[in-house]
Design an enzyme around this catalytic site. Structure first.
Site: not given
Ligand code: PBG
Length: 345
Positions: A208, A261
């Site tokens: 991520k 992601k």
């Molecule tokens: C954290 C989380 C995030 C997303 C999914 N799980 C946000 C972050 O890391 O700030 C982002 C998903 C998206 O942008 O569609 N709980």
């Protein structure tokens, strides 16, 4: 040269929709889609997220109907995010039996038992500071050798374990830790197994990146950090070798599936991870900012939304995604079905 020109004609196989379909290498199908859902407290709530037209925050009393619509479209799974009533430094509602996600899981599973419920496991929507873990704050500092405000890794793992158990108790089918906290997969596996939830798979947000494309999500889930950013735990967007390291670590800790992601800026990473771990199911998250870009351009008439979305999603499959988490899942499911009709594409 001229004789070759007469022999090799790649256009032969592109001349009709039927031929193109016959030789198509990548099949995008509805069974590969996961639809994210945002839940909040209240009655009769269906709030559109301003930066994500067509995406809503739902109250639990309305979620059964939406779950049926999703399942009727052939979408196999949803990914749940909750917006709690009140926030605190630990995020207590995150592991409360009557928390927003726990209530939503029960409502969805009793309305549509076959719909796979995946839950996101992180602290950021629940903490008053908006960070993904417990912070090194207070007098004296819990960890004097670490900077003030630093995310405390190992203390956070205990909370993540509690959240996973609580989601499993409510009936979640898969848990998906998203905080990029070191050791999160091992801690969650151990916590679940101790409570005899050894059959629940872990989908790890292993790779991520720290990304600007999460902006609209943080509006939808009310999870922006009140200060600072997420660079101390999410990956640097310049790195690709590190992605393989993250994948290996999470697999060693017991992850059943991996995720990359965001999606579009990281096609190379999707490809490399799939090539390196072909035997592991790979999810790709087509995130909120990616959705917002396509939506904004489509609303302005600058892009054909259907063609852009189907091209984008099949690009992700081509790169190596086994399944795709996308806010376009419902539209894509309809378009994929329509395009199965004779004479289409
Ligand atoms: C954290 C989380 C995030 C997303 C999914 N799980 C946000 C972050 O890391 O700030 C982002 C998903 C998206 O942008 O569609 N709980």
């Amino acid at each position: 040269m001229s004789s070759l020109l007469n022999v090799v004609r790649t256009r032969r196989l592109r001349s009709t929709p039927e031929l193109r379909r016959l030789v198509r290498e990548t099949q995008l199908d509805t069974v590969d889609l996961v639809y994210p859902l945002f839940l909040r407290h209240g009655q009769g709530v269906k709030n559109e997220v301003p930066s994500m037209p067509g995406v809503f925050q739902w109250s639990v009393d309305r979620i059964a109907e939406e779950a049926k619509t999703i399942a009727d479209l052939g979408i196999p799974a949803v990914l749940l995010f909750g917006i709690p009533n009140s926030k605190d430094p630990i995020g207590l509602e995150n592991f409360a039996g009557d928390g927003i996600v726990q209530r939503a899981i029960r409502a969805i599973k009793s309305a549509v038992p076959k719909l796979i419920v995946i839950t996101d496991i992180c602290l950021c929507e629940y903490t008053d500071h908006g960070h993904c873990g417990l912070l090194n704050l207070g007098e004296p500092l819990p960890e004097p050798n670490l900077p003030e405000g630093y995310i405390l890794n190992d203390a956070t793992l205990d909370v993540l374990g509690k959240v996973a158990i609580s989601h499993a108790e409510a009936g979640a089918d898969i848990v998906a830790p998203s905080g990029m906290i070191d050791g999160m997969v091992a801690a969650i596996r151990q916590a679940l197994d101790q409570k005899r939830y050894q059959q629940i798979p872990i989908l790890s947000y292993a790779i991520k990146y720290s990304s600007s494309f999460y902006g609209p999500f943080r509006d939808a889930a009310d999870s922006s950090p009140s200060f600072g950013d997420r660079h101390s735990h999410q990956m640097d967007s310049a790195n690709t070798h590190e992605a393989l390291r993250e994948a290996r670590i999470d697999l060693d800790e017991g992850a059943d599936m991996l995720m990359v992601k965001p999606a579009l800026p990281y096609m190379d990473v999707i490809y490399r991870v799939k090539q390196s771990y072909q035997e592991i199911p790979l999810a790709v998250y087509n995130v909120s900012g990616e959705y917002a870009m396509i939506k904004a351009a489509s609303i302005n008439g600058w892009l054909d939304e259907e063609r852009a979305v189907l091209e984008l999603l099949s690009g992700l499959k081509r790169a190596g995604a086994d399944f795709i988490i996308t806010y376009h899942a419902k539209d894509a499911a309809r378009w994929i079905e329509e395009n199965k009709e004779p004479g289409k594409t």
